[in-house]
Design an enzyme around this catalytic site. Sequence first.
Site, mmCIF file in Angstrom:
data_model
loop_
_atom_site.group_PDB
_atom_site.id
_atom_site.type_symbol
_atom_site.label_atom_id
_atom_site.label_comp_id
_atom_site.label_asym_id
_atom_site.label_seq_id
_atom_site.Cartn_x
_atom_site.Cartn_y
_atom_site.Cartn_z
ATOM 1 N N CYS A 107 0.805 -1.238 0.000
ATOM 2 C CA CYS A 107 0.000 0.000 0.000
ATOM 3 C C CYS A 107 0.825 1.269 0.000
ATOM 4 O O CYS A 107 0.723 2.085 -0.916
ATOM 5 C CB CYS A 107 -0.888 0.093 1.233
ATOM 6 S SG CYS A 107 -1.876 -1.336 1.550
ATOM 7 N N HIS A 111 -3.242 6.480 4.251
ATOM 8 C CA HIS A 111 -2.079 5.641 4.601
ATOM 9 C C HIS A 111 -0.744 6.217 4.150
ATOM 10 O O HIS A 111 0.189 5.473 3.803
ATOM 11 C CB HIS A 111 -2.243 4.213 4.044
ATOM 12 C CG HIS A 111 -1.519 3.181 4.877
ATOM 13 N ND1 HIS A 111 -1.487 1.835 4.566
ATOM 14 C CD2 HIS A 111 -0.789 3.303 6.021
ATOM 15 C CE1 HIS A 111 -0.788 1.183 5.469
ATOM 16 N NE2 HIS A 111 -0.357 2.048 6.360
#
Length: 557
Positions: free
Chosen positions: A71, A132
């Site tokens: 990610c 994130h």
Amino acid sequence: MSSRLVVVLDSITAHRHNVDRKPNFILMIVDDMGIGDVGCYGNDTIRTPNIDRLASEGVKLNQHIAAAPLCTPSRAAFLTGRYALRSGMGSTGRVQVLLFLGGSGGLPPNETTFAKRLQQQGYTTGLVGKWHLGVNCERRGDHCHHPNQHGFSYFYGMPFTLFNDCVSGEGTDVVILFLLVCLRHLAALTCLSVLAITVWYVPFVLLPTWNCIIMRNQEVVEQPMTVETLPQRLLGEAQNFIKRNADRPFLLIFSLLHVHVPLFETPGFAGRSRHGRYGDNMEEMDWIIGKVTETVDSLGLANNTLMYFTSDHGGHIEDADARGQKGGWNGIYKGGKAMGGWEGGIRVPGIFRWPGRLPAGRVVDEPTSLMDLYPTLKYLAQDTQPDRLLDGYNLMPLLEGAAERSEHEFMLHYCGIYLNAVRWHPPGSDSIFKVHFFTPNFTPPGAGGCYETKVCLCHGDYVTHHNPPLVYDLFHDPSESRPLTRDTEPRFAEILEQTAKAVERHRSTLPQNQAGDSHTASVPNQMSWEKILWRPWLQPCCGTFPFCGCKEDTTHT
Ligand SMILES: *[C@@H]1O[C@H](CO)[C@@H](O)[C@H](O)[C@H]1NC(C)=O
Ligand SMILES: *[C@@H]1O[C@H](CO)[C@@H](O)[C@H](O)[C@H]1NC(C)=O
Ligand SMILES: *[C@@H]1O[C@H](CO)[C@@H](O)[C@H](O)[C@H]1NC(C)=O
């Protein structure tokens, strides 16, 4: 002025407005979804009619590659149009993604995202969903890494990521992962302090409070968050953003929490698919995509809106279980999330729909990258201002059919800051050679994944270096199962030579001490222990720290 003249002038202005009007962009990015999970990429048992419809009305990319199989680095590269190590978002070792919202690592404030560029071109920009990429640098509320600082004038969603601790009864990811990695690598003293922090966390079950939060712009609006209502809330936010901005050029990144674990159990979808909870979540996600498309179409925006669908990287094989309670299926491709250069972790769906501008039903097999979005959007927004060196290319010629070959003759595959593999698509040939300099060691050996650490790592004893490198031709062997040799492949020496030259050219564009797999990169490393570790004074909090807690009033939405 006579009223007739006013009418004429108005219609001229309206006409010019339409002609000059820059297109809208809606980029939908799913979390941890494998390419083999989607109907139009060959899955015949998971129902994804809405995604399939986008593909049949637009262009489907068959070789769409994430810049990293995890990610944080994949998203950093996507937003900046450059390999993650250029912004310090490539890991040097143990920790490969941000683990705490109260850490200081994140996308550096001086980085340029395509959202920032579009903002300068007059776009209204929004991010709904997962971020994130960090929040604070030096103190709570400085929000140096926050989406608002990176070109998004509107943000609603999770500054962190969905993970098991967000739902009670799903176990814990972060602490276990942290300890496993720590105990194997660090001196006892460091581990003790890590343990001390952990001991402090676990009894009070504070992880959900620290990490599972919802922010609206600069404000924490829910802590810890209620997971069950999130799919509906995020969809509502995305739809409202589109409606609010229907009459001006906008960029919306809809960064879905699906299909990362923990999986949702939404009434209406639970138990409906043929693949357990994972399948249910895929079908719910597809429904959400359908709702966004419906919103665009019903507002009459379709012909002026480029819609894009992708996943940040491949499915997480170690997380899957036989009952389909968790999942991620990478189809015929080898490997998955966090497995360096293996295709299953980086080849993801890529669909573009723009009726009236892009042909319907076109399929492109050429190599393309998620990093191509940056230059493509810049081009479409007519942004000609000077920029840094980009690692992506404008995709419009390929999408429109004006070009048949990708400009990515070479593509590099990083595992953290380590150059893992190189892809070469030689001019005039169908071949897609991939040269692996090292591969992750599976644990237990032969298991097809790193079950001991739950994710594979990129350095030291966790990998095997290959000399000569492992070489495959993805055109003839997409599953990377038959390595080529000097005897079987007449171009073997040429492949090694050409890829080595490409690596050299690439390295010459990196800051001096970054080019040699150095641990002391001149761009500050955002993924170091020091930056990852939780610090109370950085922890986003609603209320008075440490008594953080609030619930969003959802009765009006
Ligand atoms: C479809 O997806 C499910 C769940 O990930 C997987 O088990 C199945 O093998 C896939 N089917 C095909 C044909 O790829
Ligand atoms: C959108 O573009 C297509 C193809 O050019 C055209 O047929 C259609 O009428 C357009 N729709 C609208 C609402 O303008
Ligand atoms: C951002 O700042 C850091 C120093 O903090 C510097 O090393 C880096 O080169 C800068 N990046 C850009 C893109 O200007």
